[in-house]
Design a protein around this motif. Structure first.
Motif, PDB file in Angstrom:
ATOM      1  N   GLU A 529       0.845  -1.195   0.000  1.00 55.56           N
ATOM      2  CA  GLU A 529       0.000   0.000   0.000  1.00 55.56           C
ATOM      3  C   GLU A 529       0.880   1.245   0.000  1.00 55.56           C
ATOM      4  O   GLU A 529       1.962   1.277   0.584  1.00 55.56           O
ATOM      5  N   PHE A 530       0.401   2.284  -0.690  1.00 58.68           N
ATOM      6  CA  PHE A 530       1.083   3.573  -0.685  1.00 58.68           C
ATOM      7  C   PHE A 530       0.030   4.668  -0.862  1.00 58.68           C
ATOM      8  O   PHE A 530      -0.811   4.550  -1.745  1.00 58.68           O
ATOM      9  N   ALA A 531      -0.001   5.694   0.015  1.00 58.96           N
ATOM     10  CA  ALA A 531       0.998   5.985   1.020  1.00 58.96           C
ATOM     11  C   ALA A 531       0.971   4.935   2.135  1.00 58.96           C
ATOM     12  O   ALA A 531      -0.033   4.257   2.353  1.00 58.96           O
ATOM     13  N   PHE A 532       2.107   4.820   2.850  1.00 59.70           N
ATOM     14  CA  PHE A 532       2.282   3.781   3.844  1.00 59.70           C
ATOM     15  C   PHE A 532       1.225   3.860   4.939  1.00 59.70           C
ATOM     16  O   PHE A 532       0.773   4.945   5.311  1.00 59.70           O
ATOM     17  N   ALA A 533       0.883   2.683   5.496  1.00 63.54           N
ATOM     18  CA  ALA A 533      -0.065   2.641   6.614  1.00 63.54           C
ATOM     19  C   ALA A 533       0.495   3.341   7.844  1.00 63.54           C
ATOM     20  O   ALA A 533      -0.262   3.760   8.724  1.00 63.54           O
ATOM     21  N   SER A 534       1.816   3.490   7.925  1.00 68.32           N
ATOM     22  CA  SER A 534       2.449   4.152   9.069  1.00 68.32           C
ATOM     23  C   SER A 534       2.552   5.661   8.871  1.00 68.32           C
ATOM     24  O   SER A 534       3.411   6.304   9.474  1.00 68.32           O
ATOM     25  N   THR A 535       1.682   6.221   8.029  1.00 69.36           N
ATOM     26  CA  THR A 535       1.660   7.670   7.836  1.00 69.36           C
ATOM     27  C   THR A 535       0.237   8.196   7.985  1.00 69.36           C
ATOM     28  O   THR A 535      -0.746   7.464   7.789  1.00 69.36           O
ATOM     29  N   TYR A 536       0.141   9.475   8.306  1.00 67.05           N
ATOM     30  CA  TYR A 536      -1.166  10.137   8.336  1.00 67.05           C
ATOM     31  C   TYR A 536      -1.693  10.348   6.914  1.00 67.05           C
ATOM     32  O   TYR A 536      -2.853  10.703   6.742  1.00 67.05           O
ATOM     33  N   ASN A 537      -0.864  10.099   5.920  1.00 62.55           N
ATOM     34  CA  ASN A 537      -1.274  10.199   4.516  1.00 62.55           C
ATOM     35  C   ASN A 537      -1.969   8.944   4.024  1.00 62.55           C
ATOM     36  O   ASN A 537      -2.496   8.938   2.909  1.00 62.55           O
ATOM     37  N   SER A 538      -1.977   7.874   4.804  1.00 62.14           N
ATOM     38  CA  SER A 538      -2.542   6.597   4.367  1.00 62.14           C
ATOM     39  C   SER A 538      -3.999   6.743   3.956  1.00 62.14           C
ATOM     40  O   SER A 538      -4.807   7.379   4.655  1.00 62.14           O
ATOM     41  N   GLY A 539      -4.354   6.127   2.827  1.00 60.83           N
ATOM     42  CA  GLY A 539      -5.739   6.111   2.394  1.00 60.83           C
ATOM     43  C   GLY A 539      -6.643   5.348   3.338  1.00 60.83           C
ATOM     44  O   GLY A 539      -7.864   5.501   3.298  1.00 60.83           O
ATOM     45  N   GLY A 540      -6.049   4.516   4.200  1.00 56.57           N
ATOM     46  CA  GLY A 540      -6.846   3.710   5.124  1.00 56.57           C
ATOM     47  C   GLY A 540      -7.179   4.400   6.427  1.00 56.57           C
ATOM     48  O   GLY A 540      -7.835   3.805   7.292  1.00 56.57           O
ATOM     49  N   MET A 541      -6.754   5.648   6.600  1.00 58.75           N
ATOM     50  CA  MET A 541      -6.976   6.363   7.857  1.00 58.75           C
ATOM     51  C   MET A 541      -8.072   7.408   7.654  1.00 58.75           C
ATOM     52  O   MET A 541      -7.945   8.297   6.821  1.00 58.75           O
ATOM     53  N   SER A 542      -9.152   7.282   8.401  1.00 51.52           N
ATOM     54  CA  SER A 542     -10.285   8.190   8.227  1.00 51.52           C
ATOM     55  C   SER A 542      -9.958   9.584   8.747  1.00 51.52           C
ATOM     56  O   SER A 542      -9.030   9.778   9.538  1.00 51.52           O
ATOM     57  N   SER A 543     -10.759  10.542   8.336  1.00 54.19           N
ATOM     58  CA  SER A 543     -10.580  11.914   8.823  1.00 54.19           C
ATOM     59  C   SER A 543     -10.785  11.982  10.327  1.00 54.19           C
ATOM     60  O   SER A 543     -10.075  12.716  11.036  1.00 54.19           O
TER      61      SER A 543
END
Length: 654
Positions: A529-543
């Motif tokens: 996955e990119f952006a990485f899950a270990s970033t606040y940029n991750s597509g998997g992190m909700s607002s």
């Protein structure tokens, strides 16, 4: 209306063409009777001939046509379609014939798309009015090649008199990146010697921390009191000078050269402000004025250089250099820098040197162009574990200015570094020191300088190419320094797992990948996955969780990998490619990507290499960093990057 569909699995390989002697592409279908011989009986001749449809199509189609009016097929599983009718109501077959074509769509060479004498696909008999769909088998059509096809109908007795109109098509996947051959012996690059830059890139959510040594004023002139005649001297504001037009400094003393030894990019040749994670160099062209009633009468311009080096576990060092930028005008008798005072905050303590510590004379008269330099150490209290501190060192420089008009009394004025920052760089010299486990032992970094993580693209091109694609072809450009879109580290392991599971659910890579991308028998497909899950940029992190770019489907509220650009790695010919998933048609407005690639490439591109980067750079939660994919298209991209067009490129690893 019924539809007949014949399945054909697999992926296209190199095109196979007919022998050199080519038939006439427009000769009557009966001259190539692949569906069977035409009957010549009187009864057969009395019947109506079947007819192909006038609008043959290839599928699946993109929303955007390829150049030249070619239908753009967005899957390697190509389907050809046309309608067949018979006025007598007889059942009929359709013969599908494919040719390579020139840019105008003129047929060139007949392509064998079936293993029979004629190299064509013949459908079973179907009812009049049926749209027939056939699948082109494995290995018959090539990517990025112009093709045309037409059809002919046969009712068991008669062929139609002419072929259907030609349909032009190309197999152009939205993503087709040709990857370089891996070099598994290539060493991991280090981020410790990356070039400096002038970007002030603060941790996420940081608006700047109020510090006691920081002035709230804008850059100001720093002047003496005016005398009874209205005369005064001033340190003016440093003003940026265009490259190539900046004043060139004079000859340097050995002491000045030693002060910045080993830091070639920190010198007094031009005004600049640059930083790495551990060194900051601020070079200013500062004027000294003699004024009478507000009017400048003479100007002497000096180069001031302050280099801060974070070179100890509980200490850091300042190197200060002063030298004329030009010959001092004769209107000055002498300019004498008589003292400095260093400032810091809290437990940060400057070890103030006395005047004898200067290397080189600290006074100048017209005709002298020497340098003077001073080294000052700072210490900070690192005795308490688990603490983080912010410091902003400052320096005041006092000078006596003697005009050359016979008035011997000198004017004293001073210059304070923090009162004269260039716009947008006022916190580039802010230092964060910590006694946490962020790095080896205790230490300090320039917290508003974002370091650069560098992929080993030579060894792991599958992972590097995927990040390159998302960084270049999507509007968020995650990690791109050129686009000023940093990644922000997110240190919550539970959130990391949530983000990753949303983008890369269990089994996705196995269901969508291709084993030809694997390195060896011990390798397994991974979802990258990119952006990485270990970033606040991750597509998997909700607002709501603090994410910057949640990947949402229209109407959706939970991030999902289905809203990302989907790709997979596959060996195609002799090279591994990164292809878009069959049947997908990304818009390149997506905020993320997921790719089914070699697990070894995915894990080894990060793993210990990234962990070393984190510790070396003392990365903490919300810290900014850049990603250098070390991939380059070398101008090979067929449609360029962006605008919703296909991304078809040949990449090289740097």
């Amino acid at each position: 209306m019924a539809m007949l569909l014949f399945s054909a699995g697999g992926v296209a390989g190199a095109a196979e063409t007919a022998p050199t002697a080519q038939p006439d592409p427009n000769a009557a279908p009966s001259t190539r009777p692949a569906a069977g011989p035409e009957k010549t009986t009187r009864a057969a001749a009395a019947g109506a001939r079947p007819v192909s449809g006038k609008s043959p199509t290839a599928a699946p189609l993109s929303r955007n046509a390829a150049p030249g009016g070619f239908q753009r097929v967005t899957s390697q599983k190509v389907q050809l379609k046309n309608k067949v009718t018979d006025a007598d109501g007889d059942k009929s077959t359709l013969t599908f014939e494919v040719w390579t074509a020139d840019a105008a769509g003129n047929p060139l060479k007949k392509v064998s798309i079936a293993d029979n004498e004629w190299g064509v696909i013949v459908s079973p008999y179907v009812a009049s009015g049926t749209t027939v769909t056939v699948d082109v088998p494995v290995g018959k059509l090539a990517l990025n090649t112009n093709y045309v096809f037409h059809t002919s109908a046969f009712d068991g007795s008669l062929y139609e008199t002419s072929w259907s109109p030609w349909a032009k098509f190309r197999i152009e996947l939205p993503v087709d990146l040709t990857l370089p051959t891996p070099d598994y012996s290539a060493p991991d690059p280090t981020s410790l010697n990356t070039p400096p830059n002038y970007y002030q890139t603060k941790p996420l959510g940081s608006a700047g921390t109020p510090l006691s040594a920081r002035s709230s004023q804008s850059a100001v002139e720093q002047c003496s009191e005016a005398d009874a005649d209205g005369r005064q001297v001033c340190f003016g504001k440093s003003t940026p000078v265009a490259k190539g037009k900046a004043p060139k400094s004079g000859a340097k003393t050995a002491g000045a050269a030693a002060a910045t030894a080993g830091v070639e990019w920190c010198n007094t040749d031009f005004e600049s402000i640059l930083a790495t994670r551990f060194t900051e160099c601020d070079v200013r062209s500062v004027p000294i004025y003699i004024r009478m009633n507000g009017t400048i009468q003479a100007t002497a311009r000096f180069m001031f250089l302050r280099m801060l080096q974070l070179d100890g576990q509980n200490s850091f060092t300042e190197h200060l250099t002063i030298e004329p930028a030009q010959q001092i005008p004769l209107a000055f008798r002498e300019i004498n820098f008589v003292g400095v005072e260093h400032l810091c905050q809290g437990s940060c303590t400057p070890q103030e040197p006395d005047h004898s510590a200067w290397q080189g004379k600290t006074w100048w008269v017209p005709g002298e162009m020497h340098s003077a330099s001073l080294t000052t150490s700072y210490t900070w209290d690192a005795s308490v574990a688990g603490k983080t501190y912010l410091y902003k060192p400052d320096v005041k420089i006092d000078a006596n200015i003697l005009p050359a008009d016979g008035q011997i009394r000198p004017f004293m004025t001073g210059y304070q570094w923090s009162l004269d920052y260039d716009g947008g760089t006022e916190d580039l010299d802010q230092i964060r020191c910590d006694t946490t486990d962020a790095g080896p032992g205790t230490g300090c970094v320039f917290v508003n300088h974002a370091p650069t993580y560098i992929f080993n693209a030579k060894a792991f091109p599958q992972a590097a190419a995927h990040a390159w694609l998302i960084q270049k072809a999507t509007p968020k450009h995650p990690g791109s320094m050129a686009d000023q879109k940093p990644l922000y580290y997110m240190g919550d392991s539970a959130q990391n797992s949530r983000s990753r599971n949303r983008i890369c659910p269990t089994g996705w890579a196995a269901a969508n990948g291709d084993a030809s991308a694997l390195v060896d028998a011990s390798d397994a497909l991974n979802c990258d996955e990119f952006a990485f899950a270990s970033t606040y940029n991750s597509g998997g992190m909700s607002s709501a969780e603090g994410g910057l770019n949640p990947a949402l489907l229209p109407g959706g509220t939970t991030p999902t990998g289905a809203a990302c650009i989907g790709t997979y790695a596959k060996k195609h010919g002799s090279m591994v490619h990164l292809f878009s998933l069959n049947g997908t048609d990304p818009t390149f407005s997506e905020v993320c990507g997921r790719s089914a690639i070699s697990g070894m490439h995915n894990q080894e591109s990060m793993g210990n290499h990234f962990a070393t980067f984190m510790r070396d750079m003392r990365i903490m939660d919300k810290d900014a960093y850049w990603l250098d994919t070390r991939m380059d298209d070398g101008g090979t991209c067929k449609y360029g990057i962006g605008g919703g067009q296909p991304v078809i490129c040949k990449l090289a690893a740097e």
